[in-house]
Motif scaffolding. Structure first.
Motif, short mmCIF file in Angstrom:
data_model
loop_
_atom_site.label_atom_id
_atom_site.label_comp_id
_atom_site.label_asym_id
_atom_site.label_seq_id
_atom_site.Cartn_x
_atom_site.Cartn_y
_atom_site.Cartn_z
N ILE A 129 0.84 -1.21 0.00
CA ILE A 129 0.00 0.00 0.00
C ILE A 129 0.87 1.25 0.00
O ILE A 129 0.61 2.21 -0.73
CB ILE A 129 -0.97 -0.03 1.21
CG1 ILE A 129 -1.98 -1.16 1.01
CG2 ILE A 129 -1.66 1.31 1.38
CD1 ILE A 129 -2.80 -1.46 2.24
N ALA A 130 1.94 1.25 0.81
CA ALA A 130 2.82 2.42 0.86
C ALA A 130 3.55 2.64 -0.46
O ALA A 130 3.67 3.78 -0.94
CB ALA A 130 3.83 2.26 2.00
N LEU A 131 4.03 1.56 -1.08
CA LEU A 131 4.72 1.70 -2.37
C LEU A 131 3.77 2.19 -3.45
O LEU A 131 4.15 3.02 -4.30
CB LEU A 131 5.36 0.38 -2.77
CG LEU A 131 6.54 -0.08 -1.93
CD1 LEU A 131 6.96 -1.49 -2.32
CD2 LEU A 131 7.70 0.88 -2.05
N ARG A 132 2.54 1.72 -3.42
CA ARG A 132 1.54 2.19 -4.39
C ARG A 132 1.25 3.67 -4.19
O ARG A 132 1.11 4.43 -5.14
CB ARG A 132 0.28 1.36 -4.26
CG ARG A 132 -0.78 1.72 -5.25
CD ARG A 132 -1.85 0.65 -5.30
NE ARG A 132 -2.97 1.06 -6.09
CZ ARG A 132 -2.99 1.08 -7.42
NH1 ARG A 132 -1.93 0.70 -8.08
NH2 ARG A 132 -4.06 1.47 -8.07
N ARG A 133 1.16 4.08 -2.93
CA ARG A 133 0.91 5.50 -2.65
C ARG A 133 2.08 6.37 -3.09
O ARG A 133 1.89 7.44 -3.66
CB ARG A 133 0.66 5.67 -1.16
CG ARG A 133 0.46 7.10 -0.78
CD ARG A 133 0.11 7.23 0.66
NE ARG A 133 0.39 8.58 1.10
CZ ARG A 133 0.32 8.97 2.34
NH1 ARG A 133 -0.04 8.12 3.26
NH2 ARG A 133 0.59 10.20 2.65
N ILE A 134 3.30 5.91 -2.84
CA ILE A 134 4.47 6.67 -3.27
C ILE A 134 4.47 6.82 -4.79
O ILE A 134 4.72 7.90 -5.32
CB ILE A 134 5.77 5.99 -2.78
CG1 ILE A 134 5.90 6.10 -1.27
CG2 ILE A 134 6.99 6.60 -3.46
CD1 ILE A 134 7.00 5.26 -0.67
N LYS A 135 4.17 5.74 -5.50
CA LYS A 135 4.15 5.80 -6.96
C LYS A 135 3.08 6.75 -7.46
O LYS A 135 3.29 7.49 -8.41
CB LYS A 135 3.93 4.40 -7.55
CG LYS A 135 3.98 4.38 -9.05
CD LYS A 135 4.22 2.99 -9.56
CE LYS A 135 4.17 2.89 -11.05
NZ LYS A 135 5.09 3.72 -11.76
N LYS A 136 1.92 6.74 -6.80
CA LYS A 136 0.82 7.61 -7.23
C LYS A 136 1.11 9.08 -6.92
O LYS A 136 0.74 9.96 -7.70
CB LYS A 136 -0.47 7.17 -6.53
CG LYS A 136 -1.70 7.81 -7.10
CD LYS A 136 -3.00 7.19 -6.65
CE LYS A 136 -3.10 6.85 -5.22
NZ LYS A 136 -4.45 6.51 -4.78
N GLU A 137 1.80 9.37 -5.82
CA GLU A 137 2.05 10.75 -5.42
C GLU A 137 3.29 11.35 -6.06
O GLU A 137 3.50 12.55 -5.98
CB GLU A 137 2.18 10.84 -3.90
CG GLU A 137 0.86 10.62 -3.18
CD GLU A 137 1.02 10.67 -1.68
OE1 GLU A 137 2.16 10.82 -1.18
OE2 GLU A 137 -0.01 10.53 -0.99
N ARG A 138 4.12 10.52 -6.68
CA ARG A 138 5.33 11.06 -7.31
C ARG A 138 4.96 11.90 -8.52
O ARG A 138 4.10 11.56 -9.29
CB ARG A 138 6.23 9.91 -7.79
CG ARG A 138 7.16 9.42 -6.75
CD ARG A 138 8.09 8.37 -7.27
NE ARG A 138 8.58 8.54 -8.62
CZ ARG A 138 9.64 9.28 -8.96
NH1 ARG A 138 10.30 9.90 -8.05
NH2 ARG A 138 10.03 9.36 -10.21
N PRO A 139 5.66 13.01 -8.70
CA PRO A 139 5.40 13.80 -9.92
C PRO A 139 5.92 13.06 -11.14
O PRO A 139 6.96 12.40 -11.08
CB PRO A 139 6.17 15.10 -9.67
CG PRO A 139 7.22 14.74 -8.68
CD PRO A 139 6.66 13.62 -7.85
N THR A 140 5.19 13.16 -12.23
CA THR A 140 5.64 12.52 -13.46
C THR A 140 6.70 13.38 -14.12
O THR A 140 6.53 14.60 -14.24
CB THR A 140 4.47 12.30 -14.43
OG1 THR A 140 3.84 13.55 -14.66
CG2 THR A 140 3.48 11.32 -13.86
N PRO A 141 7.81 12.79 -14.53
CA PRO A 141 8.87 13.59 -15.14
C PRO A 141 8.47 14.08 -16.53
O PRO A 141 7.78 13.39 -17.27
CB PRO A 141 10.05 12.61 -15.24
CG PRO A 141 9.42 11.27 -15.20
CD PRO A 141 8.15 11.40 -14.42
N VAL A 142 8.87 15.31 -16.84
CA VAL A 142 8.62 15.89 -18.15
C VAL A 142 9.83 15.62 -19.01
O VAL A 142 10.93 16.06 -18.70
CB VAL A 142 8.34 17.40 -18.04
CG1 VAL A 142 8.12 18.00 -19.41
CG2 VAL A 142 7.17 17.65 -17.13
#
Length: 191
Positions: A129-142
């Motif tokens: 759950i924590a890894l999924r949250r980190i992935k979702k909250e990370r900004p997407t690189p441009v």
């Protein structure tokens, strides 16, 4: 099942189980997961009954968390690998407990190792759950929109002659030794 529907279901489950505050630092979560897994694995390995496979996949997981804590460029890849190992480790932990605990003395440190293994299964769900949250909250690189800026920047090196200026004009021009050998071969009579 449709992947978008599966993602929506996982998001709904994750939001119901999300008890961590929203402003919690990602590095802090990663370090807490690493520390928790390290301590629980160490306690479990004090007993003689966990197999070598337990050490093997937990070492991969701990290495993945170290990689995740130390990287800033390949974080998505490290998140995916850690989540994959966490998911695979859940049934492996259950198998280790079911198959190997019965052969132990079931006293003292063996019970402590069993409790540590069971706690680690629960921590694995929290880790997913924590890894999924980190992935979702990370900004997407441009990446794609910055090509114009890169092309307009001056280069730090001097350009030499281009390949077209120095390249052989025909296929054999660059290989004088081969050309000379071919001419000698063609001048010899057949035996």
């Amino acid at each position: 099942m449709d992947p978008t529907r599966l993602n929506a279901n996982l998001d709904a489950i994750g939001s119901q189980l999300d008890v961590l505050p929203k402003n919690l630092d990602h590095q802090l979560m990663i370090r807490a997961l690493f520390g928790t897994h390290f301590v629980l694995t160490a306690i479990a390995l004090l007993a003689p009954w966990p197999p070598n496979a337990f050490i093997f996949y937990n070492a991969f997981l701990l290495g993945g968390y170290l990689w995740l804590a130390s990287t800033s460029t390949a974080m998505d890849l490290a998140l995916q690998k850690c989540a994959f190992v966490e998911i695979v480790a859940i049934p492996l932990d259950v198998l280790c407990i079911a198959l190997y605990y019965n052969s132990s003395t079931k006293e003292g440190i063996d019970k402590g190792a069993l409790v540590a293994c069971a706690a680690q299964v629960i921590v694995r769900f929290a880790g997913i759950i924590a890894l999924r949250r980190i992935k979702k909250e990370r900004p997407t690189p441009v990446v794609a929109s910055s090509y114009e800026n890169v092309a307009s920047q001056p280069t730090a090196y001097q350009e030499g002659p281009s390949y077209q200026d120095t390249a052989p004009k025909t296929i054999g021009d660059g290989f004088s030794e081969i050309n000379r050998f071919a001419q000698q071969r063609s001048n010899q009579p057949f035996h």
